[in-house]
Design an enzyme around this catalytic site. Structure first.
Site, PDB file in Angstrom:
ATOM      1  N   LYS A   1     -10.809   0.724  13.886  1.00  0.00           N
ATOM      2  CA  LYS A   1      -9.585   1.324  14.417  1.00  0.00           C
ATOM      3  C   LYS A   1      -9.677   1.543  15.931  1.00  0.00           C
ATOM      4  CE  LYS A   1      -7.065   1.677  10.685  1.00  0.00           C
ATOM      5  NZ  LYS A   1      -5.797   0.920  10.564  1.00  0.00           N
TER       6      LYS A   1
ATOM      7  N   VAL B   1      -4.165 -11.044   6.594  1.00  0.00           N
ATOM      8  CA  VAL B   1      -3.852 -11.160   8.015  1.00  0.00           C
ATOM      9  C   VAL B   1      -5.079 -11.451   8.870  1.00  0.00           C
ATOM     10  CG1 VAL B   1      -1.820  -9.674   7.826  1.00  0.00           C
ATOM     11  CG2 VAL B   1      -4.031  -8.660   8.442  1.00  0.00           C
TER      12      VAL B   1
ATOM     13  N   TYR C   1      -3.391  -6.094  25.218  1.00  0.00           N
ATOM     14  CA  TYR C   1      -2.225  -6.979  25.138  1.00  0.00           C
ATOM     15  C   TYR C   1      -1.039  -6.380  25.883  1.00  0.00           C
ATOM     16  CZ  TYR C   1      -3.423 -10.984  22.214  1.00  0.00           C
ATOM     17  OH  TYR C   1      -3.912 -12.179  21.758  1.00  0.00           O
TER      18      TYR C   1
ATOM     19  N   ARG D   1     -10.107   9.977  -1.552  1.00  0.00           N
ATOM     20  CA  ARG D   1      -9.610  10.984  -0.630  1.00  0.00           C
ATOM     21  C   ARG D   1      -9.495  12.327  -1.351  1.00  0.00           C
ATOM     22  NH1 ARG D   1      -5.329   7.257   2.732  1.00  0.00           N
ATOM     23  NH2 ARG D   1      -5.313   5.961   0.870  1.00  0.00           N
TER      24      ARG D   1
ATOM     25  N   GLY E   1      -0.889 -11.680  18.588  1.00  0.00           N
ATOM     26  CA  GLY E   1      -0.480 -13.019  18.999  1.00  0.00           C
ATOM     27  C   GLY E   1       0.875 -13.398  18.425  1.00  0.00           C
TER      28      GLY E   1
ATOM     29  N   GLY F   1       0.813  -1.208   0.000  1.00  0.00           N
ATOM     30  CA  GLY F   1       0.000   0.000   0.000  1.00  0.00           C
ATOM     31  C   GLY F   1       0.843   1.253   0.000  1.00  0.00           C
TER      32      GLY F   1
ATOM     33  N   ALA G   1      -1.189   0.860  13.222  1.00  0.00           N
ATOM     34  CA  ALA G   1      -1.575   2.114  12.570  1.00  0.00           C
ATOM     35  C   ALA G   1      -3.030   2.407  12.871  1.00  0.00           C
ATOM     36  CB  ALA G   1      -1.352   2.007  11.061  1.00  0.00           C
TER      37      ALA G   1
ATOM     38  N   ASP H   1       0.843  -8.650   2.291  1.00  0.00           N
ATOM     39  CA  ASP H   1      -0.299  -7.915   1.744  1.00  0.00           C
ATOM     40  C   ASP H   1      -1.158  -8.904   0.966  1.00  0.00           C
ATOM     41  OD1 ASP H   1      -1.964  -5.940   0.252  1.00  0.00           O
ATOM     42  OD2 ASP H   1      -0.442  -4.504   0.892  1.00  0.00           O
TER      43      ASP H   1
ATOM     44  N   TYR I   1     -14.977   1.616   9.442  1.00  0.00           N
ATOM     45  CA  TYR I   1     -13.554   1.980   9.522  1.00  0.00           C
ATOM     46  C   TYR I   1     -13.223   2.557  10.886  1.00  0.00           C
ATOM     47  CZ  TYR I   1      -9.081   4.142   8.222  1.00  0.00           C
ATOM     48  OH  TYR I   1      -7.758   4.514   8.168  1.00  0.00           O
TER      49      TYR I   1
END
Length: 326
Positions: free
Chosen positions: A152, A60, A162, A189, A105, A13, A117, A34, A148
């Protein structure tokens, strides 16, 4: 950092590719990961010839396995533009929740420090300006942007859990509007949208009366801030962005001057939950990291405009539209 092994998710990205460049420059071995749902291999193709770089095409949100030692993990896998997260809302929620859980993990298993991020969108449509890290935000969890914003916010919560429960070395960066080469021209954007419209000779579309504000940080400055935060001892969320605030109308006029065009700014209805103000309070970054932006908007925009202008004509002409600006 010489010889350290770093996993960067979202490596193909915009931000992930620039981070990959930076960590290789610092002498690290970089593992890029990715699933290419919004990333582009062209952003990292120059790295494939390097021994210090390896790449995994992987989502992921599914179990993450990386053989060998890892010293650091930077979790930047997530759709970040309104066009993307409105098209793939479930995947956006999953990468922020399941993906973050998997990587935390992995960090614990490897004894690695992890930086996640986050985003200024955790502040929602703020009632405080500029936004300090202590501000809890004003977010609509069931609105269109909620997939979104809340992904986040959950990401921050589980990362801190954690840290406090397992003693994991964690860092959280809240990223404000960032721009530069390798952005997608039509990702919804405001900056690439304006430049794309200017390149196509179209009117520049703003929403509402254009009085909303944004604060744009050049990508090299952002990467420097992230790098310093990763190596710092600070575990609470930290804003990294440029506090130079500008209205959308003023910004559109700036783009018209930059591109030497004579397009008009036209107005469309203000979308749901669109933030009226966006400006980072970077007091903590200045004091704790010795960081602040160095690249002026005028300088950064010139570089970015030249990048967009160099794209193939079919990419410039391709249009996507969203009722949101970021």
């Amino acid at each position: 950092m010489q010889g350290k092994r770093v996993l960067i998710t979202g490596a193909a990205g915009f931000l992930g590719s620039h981070l990959s460049d930076r960590f290789i420059k610092e002498g690290c071995r970089v593992v890029g990961m990715d699933n290419l749902i919004t990333g582009d291999l062209r952003n990292i193709e120059h790295l494939f010839k390097l021994e210090q770089f390896e790449f995994y095409n992987h989502d992921v949100s599914k179990f993450v396995h990386v053989p060998g030692e890892l010293d650091y993990i930077l979790h930047f896998a997530s759709p970040a533009s309104p066009i993307d997260y409105l098209k793939i809302p479930i995947q956006t929620l999953k990468v922020g929740s399941l993906g973050t859980h998997n990587l935390l993990g992995l960090a614990r298993a490897k004894g690695a420090r992890i930086l996640v991020a986050s985003t200024s969108e955790v502040y929602g449509d703020p009632s405080v300006n500029p936004q300090p890290e202590e501000y809890w935000g004003n977010v609509n969890p069931v609105g269109p942007r909620g997939v979104y914003d809340e992904a986040k916010r959950f990401q921050e919560a589980i990362t801190m859990a954690y840290h406090t429960f397992h003693g994991l070395e964690t860092r959280i960066v809240r990223i404000f509007n960032t721009y530069g080469p390798r952005m997608r021209l039509n990702d919804g954007r405001v900056l690439p949208a304006f430049i794309g419209q200017a390149l196509r000779g179209e009117p520049l579309t703003m929403f509402g009366d254009g009085s909303q504000t944004r604060s744009f940080c050049y990508v090299d400055d952002l990467v420097e801030g992230i790098y310093r935060l990763l190596l710092s001892d600070y575990v609470q969320p930290m804003n990294v962005g440029n506090p130079d605030e500008i209205t959308i109308r003023e910004f559109g006029e700036e783009i018209i001057r930059l591109t030497g065009t004579d397009q008009q700014l036209i107005s469309k209805p203000l979308p749901t939950d669109d933030p009226k103000q966006r400006r980072p309070d970077i007091t903590k970054a200045k004091a704790l990291l010795g960081w602040q932006p160095k690249v002026s908007r005028q300088e950064g925009l010139k570089i970015t405009y030249e990048y967009f202008r160099s794209l193939p004509e079919h990419e410039i002409q391709h249009k996507e539209f969203t009722q949101f600006i970021k």
